[in-house]
Each structure stands twice: as C-alpha cells, then as structure tokens.
Design a protein around this motif. Structure first.
Motif, short mmCIF file in Angstrom:
data_model
loop_
_atom_site.label_atom_id
_atom_site.label_comp_id
_atom_site.label_asym_id
_atom_site.label_seq_id
_atom_site.Cartn_x
_atom_site.Cartn_y
_atom_site.Cartn_z
N THR A 82 -2.42 11.40 9.14
CA THR A 82 -1.02 11.07 8.89
C THR A 82 -0.79 10.58 7.47
N ARG A 83 0.48 10.64 7.08
CA ARG A 83 0.88 10.19 5.74
C ARG A 83 0.61 8.71 5.55
N GLU A 84 0.95 7.91 6.58
CA GLU A 84 0.76 6.46 6.45
C GLU A 84 -0.72 6.11 6.27
N LEU A 85 -1.60 6.77 7.02
CA LEU A 85 -3.02 6.49 6.88
C LEU A 85 -3.52 6.94 5.51
N ALA A 86 -2.99 8.05 5.00
CA ALA A 86 -3.38 8.51 3.66
C ALA A 86 -3.07 7.44 2.62
N MET A 87 -1.89 6.86 2.71
CA MET A 87 -1.51 5.82 1.75
C MET A 87 -2.35 4.56 1.92
N GLN A 88 -2.67 4.22 3.15
CA GLN A 88 -3.50 3.04 3.41
C GLN A 88 -4.90 3.23 2.83
N VAL A 89 -5.50 4.41 3.05
CA VAL A 89 -6.84 4.68 2.53
C VAL A 89 -6.83 4.69 1.00
N GLU A 90 -5.80 5.30 0.41
CA GLU A 90 -5.67 5.30 -1.05
C GLU A 90 -5.61 3.88 -1.58
N GLU A 91 -4.83 3.02 -0.91
CA GLU A 91 -4.69 1.63 -1.36
C GLU A 91 -6.01 0.89 -1.27
N THR A 92 -6.77 1.13 -0.21
CA THR A 92 -8.08 0.47 -0.06
C THR A 92 -9.02 0.89 -1.17
N PHE A 93 -9.12 2.19 -1.43
CA PHE A 93 -9.97 2.68 -2.52
C PHE A 93 -9.54 2.06 -3.85
N TYR A 94 -8.24 2.04 -4.10
CA TYR A 94 -7.74 1.52 -5.38
C TYR A 94 -8.10 0.04 -5.54
N ASN A 95 -7.84 -0.76 -4.52
CA ASN A 95 -8.11 -2.20 -4.61
C ASN A 95 -9.60 -2.50 -4.79
N LEU A 96 -10.45 -1.69 -4.16
CA LEU A 96 -11.89 -1.91 -4.29
C LEU A 96 -12.43 -1.42 -5.63
N SER A 97 -11.70 -0.56 -6.30
CA SER A 97 -12.20 0.03 -7.56
C SER A 97 -11.76 -0.70 -8.81
N LEU A 98 -10.96 -1.75 -8.67
CA LEU A 98 -10.31 -2.38 -9.82
C LEU A 98 -11.29 -2.90 -10.88
#
Length: 380
Positions: A82-98
């Motif tokens: 789903t779209r919502e899960l895609a955005m959630q996974v993207e956010e997790t990757f982004y926050n962990l990569s900072l």
C-alpha cells in the motif's frame, strides 16, 4: 540485548538512539546479523513487531560498503502492498540514514498520484520503496532499471498477494538479476507465499516471531451494547466524555467513514477520513495532521489503515466490527505499541453479538460489555 551487539556502525547506532529505540525487538535481534552476513531471510512476524528496522538497519549498513548505483539502476528494491506503508518504510529508512557518512537516497513510489514527479526524482536512488503496479509503470516508462538490484525486500508479502498483486510480482521477479539477496517478511506463511519462498529465496534464515498472546497485554479492551441508530451519538459521547485528543476510528465502508466524519464535524469535533476514494495528497495530509495532534479523530477503513504506525496512540474505536478476528487484532494493535498502554473500544449492536463472541474466542480473551441504556445521548 543492546543494538551495539548486532554489528551496526556508530552512525546507525546514533540514529537508533535518537529515535528512542532502547533495545532490539526479537525479530531485529535475529534478522539484523543474518542480513549483514548476506543471507536470505524469511521473517514471519505480525505488523508492529519492529520488522521495518529489522531490514532497514542492516541494508543501510551494507549499502555503505557498496559503490553508488548507476543512474536509474537501483541497488535495493522494497516491495510493499500500500501507499501508506511505502511512505512509512521510506520515512524509517530516511530517519535511520541521517548520520551515515555516505549519503543514501531513498524514494517511495506508488499509484494514485502523477507519475511524472516520481520519474524525475528517481535519478540516483539507492533504495526504492514501491507498490508493484507503480513500479511496473515506471519500468515501462524506462524510468528505472531492475537488472542491478542486489537486495530485494518483500514486506507484508501475504498482503500483496491478498490484494491481487501476484501477477505483477511475477513480472517483477523476471526483471531482477538471478543473483541477489532476498528478504521476505509476512504475517502468515502458506499458499502463494510458500511458492515465492521456494522459488525466490535461497537457503533462507527463517525467523518466526509469535504474536504476543495475539493481543498486546497493554491494550485495555471494552465494548458497549448499543442500538444501531445510537452508534453515532454514542461515539461522540465517548470522545467527549473521555476527552479523547487522539482516536483512530475504524469503519467497514467508505460511505460510513465519510458519514462519521461529517457528523463529528457538525458536533464540533475535528475529524478526517482515510480511505481509497481520497486522493493521495488528502490521505497524506490527513495522516500528517492526525499525527501532529491537529485532528482529534481519524476515521479509516481497513485497507487504508495499513501503514498507520503512531507511537503512543491512546484510543482505537471499532465503530463497526471487521469480518475476521485477525483484522480485529490488527485494528486494536494500532494502540498499545512501543510498550505504551492503550484502550480499544468496540460498539456492539444486537446483530454483532454473535460475531463478537467468535472474535473473543479466537483471541482467547473475554472483553467486558457495558450497557448504554442509561447514558444521556440527547443532543449528540
């Protein structure tokens, strides 16, 4: 156990600490070392078990040791339903990569919005999070190449198959290189999921995380007997009586969700709906406003609720019961997360009584059912 014992770099450990992760969940303890060793992984775990970080952390670690992907040739592909899960996974990757020394570009792509902006953003992407249909659209537009994917993640594989993505997934598999690392996560294993495991995974490390008594103990469950025509007034009474500042309400249809929102607004309660008929922009904004506390009530259908991950959500209300006990557990599991308590309320009409008994039996837990005859619902 500490995250520092799992083989992660200091940059990732700093991000973990800043995000408030205290100790790894069971699936993280087992999956992170396995992924770092280059193994294929089969993870059987429920939503809310910490699986996103279980694959995102080791993938980010591995990508630090790889050369930057060629333009439009992604290194890591994450497929989600789903779209919502895609955005959630993207956010997790982004926050962990900072804090990583080497910049990792992460992008989520999904249908329901214009494809052109996504095509423009694809350049230089290392981690692509995608729903199957939109990914194939981008491939057909020659906007992304899958021939150099080194890591494939199938997140919530059972949901992708249940939503009818099997044909799209088979087409995607044919576009991928034979040699790659495969990580498959699913709440259940059977049928088509087993076929994918057999044909796509190579000697996988299998991790099974049992659901904690199906329902987290921190969830306080209660139900109210109510006549169908009094469900709306009772909902508004409970929101005001308990001074609920953030509550997720589940409805079984788009029409009902919209009606609930309309009546809440008429009674001075700020609310928004989250369902498939809303544009992606409207859905994203509603979720953002709800997470920020600017909207008190978010009314969602089951499909749209995938990917709603809000720490410390205090209330979930079943305005209508779902069809299956599993969906009931998934719904109320939106609260009582991250070791925080939560309350789940169900509105039970006479027609719902038998079905609710089945749900309780499957859960292995009795839910107190309160009468509402003496409640003053006038003016609501």
């Amino acid at each position: 156990m500490s995250f520092s014992l799992l083989g992660l770099s200091q940059s990732l450990l700093k991000a973990v600490q800043q995000l408030g992760y205290t100790s790894p969940y069971p699936i993280q303890q087992q999956a992170i070392p396995a992924v770092l060793k280059g193994n294929d992984v089969l993870g059987i775990a429920q939503t809310g078990s910490g699986k996103t970080a279980a694959f995102a952390l080791p993938i980010l670690e591995l990508l630090q040791k790889k050369t930057t992907a060629r333009n439009r040739f992604v290194t890591c592909l994450v497929l989600v339903p789903t779209r919502e899960l895609a955005m959630q996974v993207e956010e997790t990757f982004y926050n962990l990569s900072l804090h990583l020394p080497q910049r990792i570009k992460i992008l989520a792509v999904f249908g329901g919005v214009s494809i052109n902006p996504q095509m423009m953003k694809l350049s230089g992407t290392d981690v692509l999070v995608a729903t199957p249909g939109r990914l194939l659209d981008l491939v057909e537009h020659n906007a992304v190449k899958l021939s150099e994917v080194e890591i494939l993640v199938l997140d919530e594989a059972d949901k992708m198959l249940n939503l009818g993505f099997k044909e799209e997934m088979d087409r995607i598999f044919k576009l991928l290189p034979a040699r790659r690392q495969n990580l498959l996560f699913s709440a259940t294993l059977g049928g088509d999921v087993e076929t994918i495991v057999t044909t796509q995974l190579h000697n996988p490390v299998t991790i099974t995380v049992e659901a904690e008594a199906s329902v987290p103990e921190l969830i306080d469950q209660v139900a109210y007997q109510v006549a169908p025509e009094k469900k709306g007034p009772l909902l508004r009474y409970l929101i005001k009586q308990e001074n609920m500042e953030q509550v997720l309400v589940f409805a079984s249809s788009i029409r009902t969700a919209d009606n609930i929102v309309g009546k809440l607004k008429k009674n001075g309660v700020e609310a928004a709906a989250l369902h498939g008929d809303k544009s992606q922009g409207a859905r994203t904004e509603a979720l953002k406003q709800f997470k920020a506390g600017k909207i008190r009530v978010l009314v969602a259908t089951d499909l749209a609720s995938r990917g709603i991950d809000i720490k410390f959500l205090p209330y979930v209300i079943n305005y209508e019961l779902p069809r299956s006990p599993k969906d009931y557990v998934h719904r109320i599991g939106r609260t009582g997360r991250a070791e925080a308590s939560g309350k789940a309320i169900s509105l039970i009409t006479p027609e719902d009584a038998h079905h609710f008994k089945i749900i309780q039996k499957k859960m292995g837990r009795q839910v107190p059912i309160l009468a509402t005859d003496e409640l003053d619902l006038q003016g609501l």
